[in-house]
Design an enzyme around this catalytic site. Structure first.
Site, mmCIF file in Angstrom:
data_model
loop_
_atom_site.group_PDB
_atom_site.id
_atom_site.type_symbol
_atom_site.label_atom_id
_atom_site.label_comp_id
_atom_site.label_asym_id
_atom_site.label_seq_id
_atom_site.Cartn_x
_atom_site.Cartn_y
_atom_site.Cartn_z
ATOM 1 N N GLU A 198 3.311 74.147 -71.592
ATOM 2 C CA GLU A 198 3.055 73.059 -72.538
ATOM 3 C C GLU A 198 3.103 73.520 -73.988
ATOM 4 O O GLU A 198 3.162 72.694 -74.907
ATOM 5 C CB GLU A 198 1.705 72.390 -72.232
ATOM 6 C CG GLU A 198 0.466 73.089 -72.747
ATOM 7 C CD GLU A 198 0.041 74.295 -71.937
ATOM 8 O OE1 GLU A 198 -1.094 74.761 -72.146
ATOM 9 O OE2 GLU A 198 0.826 74.805 -71.101
ATOM 10 N N HIS B 286 1.833 79.368 -70.333
ATOM 11 C CA HIS B 286 1.632 78.004 -70.827
ATOM 12 C C HIS B 286 2.947 77.283 -71.134
ATOM 13 O O HIS B 286 3.438 77.327 -72.267
ATOM 14 C CB HIS B 286 0.783 78.036 -72.097
ATOM 15 C CG HIS B 286 -0.646 78.358 -71.865
ATOM 16 N ND1 HIS B 286 -1.622 77.396 -71.756
ATOM 17 C CD2 HIS B 286 -1.281 79.548 -71.718
ATOM 18 C CE1 HIS B 286 -2.791 77.967 -71.552
ATOM 19 N NE2 HIS B 286 -2.617 79.276 -71.526
ATOM 20 N N CYS C 62 -2.970 78.210 -66.506
ATOM 21 C CA CYS C 62 -3.950 79.178 -66.988
ATOM 22 C C CYS C 62 -5.315 78.910 -66.341
ATOM 23 O O CYS C 62 -5.470 79.114 -65.141
ATOM 24 C CB CYS C 62 -3.993 79.155 -68.510
ATOM 25 S SG CYS C 62 -4.868 80.567 -69.239
#
Length: 224
Positions: free
Chosen positions: A197, A195, A87
């Site tokens: 994560e 994302h 990002c």
């Protein structure tokens, strides 16, 4: 041997804790790197996480690319260290010249916060080697400036060299050629807008599909 993955924190970073948790989840040791650090503390790989570094003043990533730690990251990346930009981290890597193109305002000018499906377009990178070709991943997307753009000749080069790493199934932000992530020529540096994560376990995210990126780099580090 335990792989050490550096996680950078700039003023305004939001997702450093999540990136560190993902690193721990695959058995790596996360190492905190502050924006003013002048060395990388002996890490084996680096994650530049999401957020709003320096408030996104000027434009997203434009100030962060001048942070002392980024001087070290650029040097390390050019020597072959794996680097992942997520990002805002993707924006920083583009601003720093490690990846081509730029990220600009979403089509419609709205912030997008949705779980999205991605297709793995290349497994020939340090961060995607664990995936099957054309694998589908479900991960969160949350950005206002996530539309990937580049000149036509650059896009053609990325396509021709297999450096488009992820594509959107549904292109919500207007990224050219449905591109969600790209890599450097050597495949060691990868940036993507969604994302991974935030997709490391079904309890807290839409899937655990994001773990594959972290397992991939772990495999490479441990293989020497």
């Amino acid at each position: 041997m335990t792989a050490r993955i550096g996680i950078i924190t700039f003023p305004g970073t939001l997702d450093d804790v999540d990136a560190a948790r993902a690193a721990r989840r695959v058995g790596a040791q996360p190492v905190s790197l502050w924006h003013a650090d002048a060395d990388l503390k002996g890490v084996d790989a680096v994650v530049v996480p999401g957020g709003f570094s320096y408030g996104d003043y000027l434009r997203a990533g434009a100030i962060a690319r001048f942070a002392p730690v980024m001087t070290e990251v650029v040097d390390a990346a050019r020597r072959g260290m794996p680097v992942l930009g997520i990002c805002n981290g993707f924006q920083v890597l583009c601003e720093a010249g490690l990846l081509p193109g730029a990220l600009t305002r979403n089509v419609g000018l709205h912030f997008i916060c949705r779980d999205v499906w991605l297709r793995v377009a290349s497994t020939s990178t340090a961060w995607t080697s664990r995936f099957e070709p054309d694998a589908d991943l479900l991960v969160p997307l949350k950005s206002g400036e996530g539309r990937y753009v580049a000149p036509a000749d650059v896009l053609d080069e990325l396509e021709g060299e297999g450096r488009v790493v992820f594509r959107y199934h549904e292109n919500l932000n207007g990224s050219q050629r449905d591109i969600a992530g790209v890599s450097s020529a050597d495949g060691r540096v990868v940036g993507l807008m969604p994302h991974p994560e935030h997709a490391i376990e079904a309890l807290t995210g839409p899937s655990d599909d994001g773990l594959g990126l972290f397992y991939s780099v772990l495999d490479g580090v441990l293989a020497g």
